[in-house]
Enzyme design. Structure first.
Site, PDB file in Angstrom:
ATOM      1  N   GLN A 164       0.886  -1.203  -0.001  1.00  0.00           N
ATOM      2  CA  GLN A 164      -0.056  -0.152   0.010  1.00  0.00           C
ATOM      3  C   GLN A 164       0.918   1.303   0.054  1.00  0.00           C
ATOM      4  OE1 GLN A 164      -3.451  -0.418   2.797  1.00  0.00           O
ATOM      5  NE2 GLN A 164      -1.936  -2.073   3.552  1.00  0.00           N
ATOM      6  N   VAL A 195       3.855   3.832  -1.016  1.00  0.00           N
ATOM      7  CA  VAL A 195       4.257   4.702  -2.147  1.00  0.00           C
ATOM      8  C   VAL A 195       5.633   5.224  -2.135  1.00  0.00           C
ATOM      9  CG1 VAL A 195       1.981   5.536  -2.433  1.00  0.00           C
ATOM     10  CG2 VAL A 195       3.086   6.833  -1.294  1.00  0.00           C
ATOM     11  N   ASP A 196       6.367   4.712  -1.153  1.00  0.00           N
ATOM     12  CA  ASP A 196       7.824   5.447  -0.941  1.00  0.00           C
ATOM     13  C   ASP A 196       8.787   4.591  -1.832  1.00  0.00           C
ATOM     14  OD1 ASP A 196       7.495   3.494   2.409  1.00  0.00           O
ATOM     15  OD2 ASP A 196       8.053   2.757   0.234  1.00  0.00           O
ATOM     16  N   HIS A 202      -1.335   1.422  -4.430  1.00  0.00           N
ATOM     17  CA  HIS A 202      -1.675   2.851  -4.232  1.00  0.00           C
ATOM     18  C   HIS A 202      -0.695   4.042  -4.996  1.00  0.00           C
ATOM     19  CE1 HIS A 202      -3.679   1.652  -0.398  1.00  0.00           C
ATOM     20  NE2 HIS A 202      -4.425   1.433  -1.283  1.00  0.00           N
ATOM     21  N   CYS A 258      -0.565  13.642 -15.896  1.00  0.00           N
ATOM     22  CA  CYS A 258      -0.960  15.067 -16.254  1.00  0.00           C
ATOM     23  C   CYS A 258      -2.350  14.979 -16.049  1.00  0.00           C
ATOM     24  CB  CYS A 258      -0.564  15.016 -17.694  1.00  0.00           C
ATOM     25  SG  CYS A 258      -1.333  16.603 -18.266  1.00  0.00           S
ATOM     26  N   THR A 278       0.539  -3.001   8.632  1.00  0.00           N
ATOM     27  CA  THR A 278      -0.751  -2.124   8.282  1.00  0.00           C
ATOM     28  C   THR A 278      -1.946  -2.184   9.371  1.00  0.00           C
ATOM     29  OG1 THR A 278      -2.413  -2.239   6.341  1.00  0.00           O
ATOM     30  CG2 THR A 278      -1.845  -4.311   6.827  1.00  0.00           C
ATOM     31  N   SER A 279      -2.591  -0.891   9.282  1.00  0.00           N
ATOM     32  CA  SER A 279      -3.562  -0.945  10.320  1.00  0.00           C
ATOM     33  C   SER A 279      -4.965  -1.618   9.591  1.00  0.00           C
ATOM     34  CB  SER A 279      -3.806   0.374  10.577  1.00  0.00           C
ATOM     35  OG  SER A 279      -4.459   0.954   9.285  1.00  0.00           O
ATOM     36  N   PRO A 291       3.209  -4.381  15.860  1.00  0.00           N
ATOM     37  CA  PRO A 291       3.107  -4.366  17.183  1.00  0.00           C
ATOM     38  C   PRO A 291       2.001  -4.134  17.779  1.00  0.00           C
ATOM     39  CG  PRO A 291       4.504  -2.469  16.106  1.00  0.00           C
ATOM     40  CD  PRO A 291       3.865  -3.328  15.195  1.00  0.00           C
ATOM     41  N   ALA A 301       8.416  -4.887  12.343  1.00  0.00           N
ATOM     42  CA  ALA A 301       8.648  -5.597  11.386  1.00  0.00           C
ATOM     43  C   ALA A 301      10.105  -6.053  11.241  1.00  0.00           C
ATOM     44  CB  ALA A 301       8.401  -4.587   9.984  1.00  0.00           C
TER      45      ALA A 301
HETATM   46  C1  BV8 Z   1     -11.639   2.877  -3.533  1.00  0.00           C
HETATM   47  C2  BV8 Z   1      -1.902   6.681  -1.374  1.00  0.00           C
HETATM   48  C3  BV8 Z   1     -13.695   2.908  -4.701  1.00  0.00           C
HETATM   49  C4  BV8 Z   1      -1.746   8.106  -1.343  1.00  0.00           C
HETATM   50  C5  BV8 Z   1      -3.661   5.794  -0.062  1.00  0.00           C
HETATM   51  C6  BV8 Z   1     -15.244   0.091   1.636  1.00  0.00           C
HETATM   52  C7  BV8 Z   1     -14.926  -0.279   0.362  1.00  0.00           C
HETATM   53  C8  BV8 Z   1     -14.262   0.543  -0.630  1.00  0.00           C
HETATM   54  C9  BV8 Z   1     -13.651   1.935  -0.339  1.00  0.00           C
HETATM   55  C10 BV8 Z   1     -14.028   2.190   1.100  1.00  0.00           C
HETATM   56  C11 BV8 Z   1     -14.818   1.594   2.199  1.00  0.00           C
HETATM   57  N1  BV8 Z   1     -14.978   2.260   2.929  1.00  0.00           N
HETATM   58  C12 BV8 Z   1     -14.242   3.535   3.089  1.00  0.00           C
HETATM   59  C13 BV8 Z   1     -13.713   3.433   1.924  1.00  0.00           C
HETATM   60  C14 BV8 Z   1     -13.070   4.712   1.214  1.00  0.00           C
HETATM   61  C15 BV8 Z   1     -11.628   4.600   1.505  1.00  0.00           C
HETATM   62  C16 BV8 Z   1     -11.220   3.908   2.811  1.00  0.00           C
HETATM   63  O1  BV8 Z   1     -10.770   2.696   2.919  1.00  0.00           O
HETATM   64  N2  BV8 Z   1     -11.132   4.740   3.826  1.00  0.00           N
HETATM   65  C17 BV8 Z   1     -10.737   4.181   5.295  1.00  0.00           C
HETATM   66  C18 BV8 Z   1      -9.894   5.093   5.790  1.00  0.00           C
HETATM   67  C19 BV8 Z   1     -12.076   3.899   5.985  1.00  0.00           C
HETATM   68  N3  BV8 Z   1     -11.044   3.565   0.424  1.00  0.00           N
HETATM   69  C20 BV8 Z   1     -10.826   4.581  -0.703  1.00  0.00           C
HETATM   70  O2  BV8 Z   1     -10.876   5.648  -0.811  1.00  0.00           O
HETATM   71  C21 BV8 Z   1      -9.839   3.697  -1.776  1.00  0.00           C
HETATM   72  N4  BV8 Z   1     -10.895   3.820  -2.823  1.00  0.00           N
HETATM   73  O3  BV8 Z   1     -12.052   2.121  -2.579  1.00  0.00           O
HETATM   74  O4  BV8 Z   1     -12.430   3.340  -4.633  1.00  0.00           O
HETATM   75  C22 BV8 Z   1     -14.386   4.102  -4.229  1.00  0.00           C
HETATM   76  C23 BV8 Z   1     -14.678   5.194  -5.206  1.00  0.00           C
HETATM   77  C24 BV8 Z   1     -15.235   6.179  -4.371  1.00  0.00           C
HETATM   78  C25 BV8 Z   1     -16.106   6.188  -3.181  1.00  0.00           C
HETATM   79  C26 BV8 Z   1     -15.762   5.089  -2.620  1.00  0.00           C
HETATM   80  C27 BV8 Z   1     -14.925   3.869  -2.910  1.00  0.00           C
HETATM   81  C28 BV8 Z   1      -8.558   4.362  -2.095  1.00  0.00           C
HETATM   82  C29 BV8 Z   1      -7.728   4.202  -0.927  1.00  0.00           C
HETATM   83  C30 BV8 Z   1      -6.181   4.424  -1.272  1.00  0.00           C
HETATM   84  C31 BV8 Z   1      -5.858   5.783  -0.491  1.00  0.00           C
HETATM   85  N5  BV8 Z   1      -4.535   6.028  -0.725  1.00  0.00           N
HETATM   86  N6  BV8 Z   1      -2.236   6.122  -0.288  1.00  0.00           N
HETATM   87  C32 BV8 Z   1      -0.746   8.709  -0.331  1.00  0.00           C
HETATM   88  O5  BV8 Z   1       0.042   7.625   0.171  1.00  0.00           O
HETATM   89  O6  BV8 Z   1      -0.458   9.762  -0.252  1.00  0.00           O
HETATM   90  S1  BV8 Z   1      -4.023   4.811   1.276  1.00  0.00           S
HETATM   91  C33 BV8 Z   1      -2.881   5.240   2.721  1.00  0.00           C
HETATM   92  O7  BV8 Z   1      -3.352   4.706   3.769  1.00  0.00           O
HETATM   93  C34 BV8 Z   1      -1.521   4.917   2.554  1.00  0.00           C
HETATM   94  O8  BV8 Z   1      -1.391   4.078   1.142  1.00  0.00           O
HETATM   95  C35 BV8 Z   1      -1.337   3.588   3.607  1.00  0.00           C
HETATM   96  O9  BV8 Z   1      -0.430   2.690   3.166  1.00  0.00           O
HETATM   97  C36 BV8 Z   1      -2.695   3.381   3.818  1.00  0.00           C
HETATM   98  C37 BV8 Z   1      -2.977   2.305   4.744  1.00  0.00           C
HETATM   99  O10 BV8 Z   1      -2.298   2.800   5.810  1.00  0.00           O
HETATM  100  P1  BV8 Z   1      -1.405   1.766   6.348  1.00  0.00           P
HETATM  101  O11 BV8 Z   1      -0.335   1.486   5.497  1.00  0.00           O
HETATM  102  O12 BV8 Z   1      -2.085   0.601   7.099  1.00  0.00           O
HETATM  103  O13 BV8 Z   1      -0.556   2.581   7.666  1.00  0.00           O
HETATM  104  P2  BV8 Z   1      -1.244   3.075   8.896  1.00  0.00           P
HETATM  105  O14 BV8 Z   1      -0.489   4.389   9.189  1.00  0.00           O
HETATM  106  O15 BV8 Z   1      -2.805   3.234   8.832  1.00  0.00           O
HETATM  107  O16 BV8 Z   1      -0.841   1.790   9.805  1.00  0.00           O
HETATM  108  C38 BV8 Z   1       0.287   1.667  10.286  1.00  0.00           C
HETATM  109  C39 BV8 Z   1       0.507   0.302  10.839  1.00  0.00           C
HETATM  110  O17 BV8 Z   1       1.885  -0.178  10.857  1.00  0.00           O
HETATM  111  C40 BV8 Z   1      -0.112   0.237  12.270  1.00  0.00           C
HETATM  112  O18 BV8 Z   1      -0.926  -1.049  12.303  1.00  0.00           O
HETATM  113  C41 BV8 Z   1       0.925   0.325  13.156  1.00  0.00           C
HETATM  114  O19 BV8 Z   1       0.544  -0.574  14.401  1.00  0.00           O
HETATM  115  C42 BV8 Z   1       1.974  -0.541  12.210  1.00  0.00           C
HETATM  116  N7  BV8 Z   1       3.259  -0.187  12.522  1.00  0.00           N
HETATM  117  C43 BV8 Z   1       3.827   0.779  13.423  1.00  0.00           C
HETATM  118  N8  BV8 Z   1       5.133   0.847  13.651  1.00  0.00           N
HETATM  119  C44 BV8 Z   1       5.556  -0.532  12.910  1.00  0.00           C
HETATM  120  C45 BV8 Z   1       4.353  -1.282  12.576  1.00  0.00           C
HETATM  121  N9  BV8 Z   1       4.367  -2.228  12.035  1.00  0.00           N
HETATM  122  C46 BV8 Z   1       5.555  -3.070  11.879  1.00  0.00           C
HETATM  123  N10 BV8 Z   1       6.717  -2.361  12.424  1.00  0.00           N
HETATM  124  C47 BV8 Z   1       6.851  -1.207  12.748  1.00  0.00           C
HETATM  125  N11 BV8 Z   1       8.100  -0.663  13.126  1.00  0.00           N
HETATM  126 ZN    ZN Z   2      -0.240  16.769 -20.404  1.00  0.00          ZN
END
Ligand code: BV8
Ligand code: ZN
Length: 232
Positions: free
Chosen positions: A86, A88-89, A104, A112, A174-175, A200, A217
């Site tokens: 997920q 983008v890095d 993602h 564009c 991932t959360s 964690p 990780a």
């Molecule tokens: C879509 C790119 C159709 C941008 C990102 C149900 C079905 C479909 C859609 C939805 C739905 N319910 C809600 C939605 C809408 C939405 C969604 O899911 N919202 C959530 C918040 C409820 N989904 C969308 O909009 C998706 N589109 O479904 O299209 C559609 C169309 C129109 C209307 C509706 C649906 C698109 C989602 C993509 C969004 N873009 N990124 C950018 O990066 O700038 S998502 C973004 O969050 C990142 O990619 C990130 O990776 C991702 C998920 O987060 P995580 O990676 O899990 O990171 P997070 O910080 O949350 O958690 C970190 C975890 O690591 C934690 O658990 C922590 O404990 C752990 N951790 C911490 N330290 C460590 C560790 N683990 C291991 N080692 C460590 N040291």
């Molecule tokens: Zn162009």
């Protein structure tokens, strides 16, 4: 592919890349979810580009950590490993993994808003903000999937097939809150994959996990790999 790894922001945390929902995830008091949207970009493309430029700058100084590097070794060693990220890095590719699906998009890709031109750029900083399209001069945007935008259907189809065919799915850092990515562990489970969670914190897919490494990780992936090597 026998082993599939679904990764999230947490796998890059130990490289110094802030997670989305962790404390350091804020930027100028904005939540990433509020900036990673089409409406934020339409309202203020320069602000959104400053956010992405800040992330590009920060990530360009980050190195893959031991978890990324071990996944690269496993790809060579275990007869193949497929990464579905997920993130983008670009750190999985930097660590050497070839089989990486970016659900993602990528910080290093632009597209564009006016024509269908797409290109990559590692320039840090970008020569101009907001950047313009080299083909038509139109306003460029990061080639990432924003909240509310659909994932590329072909990429999502590939990821779904890989999840359904996995024998083992490692779910790392991932959360499991963001859909449709968060549906992949359930698809794997329904097709009799063994689910291994490395995080964690507990997450909504912890109840699907056959094995849990409740730790960061870098240590969790190492421990899992040692267990796996000893039992195979
Ligand atoms: C879509 C790119 C159709 C941008 C990102 C149900 C079905 C479909 C859609 C939805 C739905 N319910 C809600 C939605 C809408 C939405 C969604 O899911 N919202 C959530 C918040 C409820 N989904 C969308 O909009 C998706 N589109 O479904 O299209 C559609 C169309 C129109 C209307 C509706 C649906 C698109 C989602 C993509 C969004 N873009 N990124 C950018 O990066 O700038 S998502 C973004 O969050 C990142 O990619 C990130 O990776 C991702 C998920 O987060 P995580 O990676 O899990 O990171 P997070 O910080 O949350 O958690 C970190 C975890 O690591 C934690 O658990 C922590 O404990 C752990 N951790 C911490 N330290 C460590 C560790 N683990 C291991 N080692 C460590 N040291
Ligand atoms: Zn162009």
């Amino acid at each position: 592919m026998r082993i599939v790894a679904l990764t999230g922001a947490g796998i890059s945390a130990e490289s110094g890349v802030p997670t989305f929902r962790g404390a350091a995830g804020l930027w100028r008091d904005n939540r990433p979810e509020d900036l990673a949207t089409p409406s934020a970009f339409n309202r203020d493309p320069k602000l959104v580009w400053e956010f992405y430029s800040w992330r590009r700058e920060l990530v360009s100084r980050c190195k893959p950590n031991d978890a990324h590097n071990l996944l690269a070794e496993i790809e060579l060693d275990a007869g193949g490993l497929q990464i579905i990220t997920q993130n983008v890095d670009g750190l999985h590719q930097k660590a050497g993994n070839q089989n990486v699906i970016e659900l993602h998009g990528s910080l290093w890709k632009l597209k564009c808003t006016n024509c269908d031109h797409k290109w990559s750029s590692d320039d840090v900083p970008l020569p101009e903000l907001p950047p313009t399209c080299p083909a038509c001069g139109g306003l460029a945007r990061p080639d990432v999937v924003w909240f509310g935008e659909s994932l590329d259907p072909e990429i999502l189809r590939q990821a779904t097939v890989l999840a359904a065919e996995a024998r083992i799915m490692l779910v790392i850092g991932t959360s499991a809150l963001v859909y449709p990515a968060a549906s992949l562990p359930r698809i794997a489970k329904e097709n009799r994959a063994r689910i291994v969670e490395i995080n964690p914190q507990e997450t909504p897919i912890s109840n699907l996990a056959d094995e849990i490494f409740r730790e960061p990780a870098t240590s969790g992936v190492r421990k899992w790999w040692q267990h796996f090597e000893n039992s195979n």
